[in-house]
Design a protein around this motif. Structure first.
Motif, short mmCIF file in Angstrom:
data_model
loop_
_atom_site.label_atom_id
_atom_site.label_comp_id
_atom_site.label_asym_id
_atom_site.label_seq_id
_atom_site.Cartn_x
_atom_site.Cartn_y
_atom_site.Cartn_z
N ASP A 41 0.49 -1.73 0.27
CA ASP A 41 -0.12 -0.03 0.32
C ASP A 41 0.79 1.10 -0.31
O ASP A 41 0.51 2.48 1.03
CB ASP A 41 -1.09 -0.20 1.38
CG ASP A 41 -1.90 0.75 1.28
OD1 ASP A 41 -2.50 0.75 0.02
OD2 ASP A 41 -2.55 1.06 1.83
N SER A 43 2.05 4.73 -1.44
CA SER A 43 1.39 5.55 -1.50
C SER A 43 2.45 6.40 -2.60
O SER A 43 2.50 7.82 -2.63
CB SER A 43 -0.06 6.13 -0.89
OG SER A 43 0.52 6.96 0.84
N PHE A 44 3.51 6.39 -1.94
CA PHE A 44 4.49 7.64 -2.38
C PHE A 44 6.46 7.47 -1.58
O PHE A 44 6.12 6.90 -0.73
CB PHE A 44 4.33 9.27 -1.41
CG PHE A 44 5.39 10.24 -2.15
CD1 PHE A 44 5.27 10.93 -2.67
CD2 PHE A 44 6.70 10.56 -0.83
CE1 PHE A 44 6.55 12.06 -3.02
CE2 PHE A 44 7.89 10.96 -1.51
CZ PHE A 44 7.40 12.06 -2.08
N LYS A 58 9.20 7.05 2.41
CA LYS A 58 7.55 6.31 1.93
C LYS A 58 5.92 6.93 2.84
O LYS A 58 6.35 7.16 3.97
CB LYS A 58 8.14 4.45 1.96
CG LYS A 58 8.64 3.78 1.45
CD LYS A 58 8.98 2.56 1.45
CE LYS A 58 9.92 1.91 0.14
NZ LYS A 58 10.07 1.11 0.21
N THR A 59 5.40 6.91 1.74
CA THR A 59 4.32 6.97 2.63
C THR A 59 3.37 5.17 2.15
O THR A 59 3.25 5.25 1.54
CB THR A 59 3.59 8.49 2.64
OG1 THR A 59 3.18 8.48 1.22
CG2 THR A 59 4.22 9.35 3.26
N TYR A 60 2.55 5.60 3.63
CA TYR A 60 1.18 4.12 2.96
C TYR A 60 0.00 4.83 3.04
O TYR A 60 -0.42 5.41 4.22
CB TYR A 60 1.97 2.75 4.29
CG TYR A 60 3.34 2.50 3.75
CD1 TYR A 60 3.84 1.19 3.01
CD2 TYR A 60 4.06 3.21 4.78
CE1 TYR A 60 4.50 1.35 2.92
CE2 TYR A 60 5.42 3.08 4.53
CZ TYR A 60 6.08 1.75 4.10
OH TYR A 60 6.89 1.08 3.52
N SER A 62 -4.03 5.74 1.48
CA SER A 62 -4.68 6.25 0.55
C SER A 62 -5.26 7.76 0.82
O SER A 62 -6.39 8.29 0.20
CB SER A 62 -5.02 5.21 -1.10
OG SER A 62 -5.84 5.03 -0.85
N ARG A 66 -2.04 9.45 6.84
CA ARG A 66 -0.82 8.50 6.30
C ARG A 66 0.19 7.94 7.14
O ARG A 66 0.35 8.82 7.84
CB ARG A 66 -1.10 9.02 4.70
CG ARG A 66 -2.22 9.13 4.07
CD ARG A 66 -1.39 9.44 2.48
NE ARG A 66 -2.67 10.13 1.83
CZ ARG A 66 -2.68 9.99 0.82
NH1 ARG A 66 -1.64 9.37 -0.53
NH2 ARG A 66 -3.83 10.64 -0.19
N ALA A 90 -1.96 13.20 0.86
CA ALA A 90 -0.71 13.10 0.36
C ALA A 90 0.37 13.98 0.00
O ALA A 90 0.29 15.35 -0.36
CB ALA A 90 -1.60 13.29 -1.19
#
Length: 211
Positions: A41, A43-44, A58-60, A62, A66, A90
Motif C-alpha cells: 500500500d 502511496s509515495f 515512503k508513505t502508506y 490513500s 497516512r 498526500a
C-alpha cells in the motif's frame, strides 16, 4: 559444577536468542510496524540527498491520514532508527536543505493538506539522531490578514518560501482574517519567506503579495 556450568550456559544462550539483532537495512527491506500497514500500500516513495546524507521517504495508505516512514543515512550507515509518524494528506514533494548552515541537514516533507498551518513536516538530522522542527504557525501581523490555510511550500536558496491564497480586503475586514477555505481566492496570493536560526526556529522575513 560441570552440570551447573552447562545449565548456566544454556540459560545465557536462550537469553541471547531472544534479544533483537540490530542490522543495517535498506529502505525497501521493511515497512512501519506501528501503526500496522500493508507493504503493497505504498502511496509515495522517494530518495533525496544533502551532502553525504541520504533520506528515503515512503508513505502508506490513500486516505487523508497516512503513515510516513523516513530513513536517514550518512554514507552507508543509518544515522537513526526509522521515523514512523502519521501525516495528513498526500505527499506532494520532499526537499532537503541546511538553512542555518550548522551542518545538520533538514528534511522537508510537503503534503496537500489544506488546513491552516498544515501541509509541512520538518526534521533536522545529526550524526545519530533527529529533532522535529517547530513549524512557523499563522503569519504574524498584516501578513496573516485573509489567511485560511491552503499553503504550499518550497525551498529557495537558504529560505523556506510559503505561499497561500488570501481573501479580498472586504472579506478579510468582515471576518478579521478568519475566512473559510473556498472563499480565499479573490485577493490573490501571498508569499512569506522564512530563515532558520541557530536554535532551529523559523524566523519570518519578507512578504510579497501577488495576483
Amino acid at each position: 559444577m560441570l552440570l551447573a556450568g552447562g545449565v548456566l550456559a544454556a540459560s545465557l544462550t536462550a537469553c541471547d536468542s531472544a534479544r533483537p539483532i540490530a542490522s543495517e537495512t535498506s529502505s525497501a527491506d521493511s515497512v512501519p510496524t506501528s501503526p500496522t500497514v500493508e507493504e503493497s500500500d505504498v502511496s509515495f516513495n522517494r530518495e533525496v540527498t544533502q551532502g553525504n546524507f541520504r533520506f528515503t521517504v515512503k508513505t502508506y495508505g490513500s486516505q487523508d491520514q497516512r503513515v510516513a516512514s523516513i530513513r536517514s543515512y550518512r554514507g552507508a550507515a543509518q544515522t537513526t532508527d526509522p521515523i514512523r509518524t502519521d501525516i495528513s494528506g498526500a505527499v506532494t514533494d520532499v526537499a532537503t536543505g541546511d538553512l542555518n548552515g550548522n551542518g545538520k541537514p533538514e528534511l522537508y516533507v510537503m503534503t496537500d493538506n489544506k488546513k491552516a498551518n498544515g501541509g509541512l513536516y520538518v526534521f533536522e538530522f545529526g550524526e545519530r539522531g533527529y529533532t522535529p522542527v517547530t513549524l512557523p504557525g499563522t503569519p504574524a501581523g498584516s501578513a496573516g490578514i485573509g489567511y485560511s490555510g491552503q499553503d504550499t511550500y518550497r525551498i529557495q536558496g537558504n529560505k523556506l518560501v510559503r505561499t497561500f491564497p488570501v481573501a479580498s480586503s472586504t472579506d478579510a475586514a468582515g471576518t478579521a482574517g478568519a475566512t473559510t477555505a473556498g472563499s480565499t481566492t479573490a485577493g490573490g496570493t501571498r508569499s512569506v519567506e522564512y530563515t532558520l536560526d541557530a536554535n532551529g526556529r523559523f524566523v519570518m522575513g519578507p512578504v510579497t503579495n501577488g495576483q
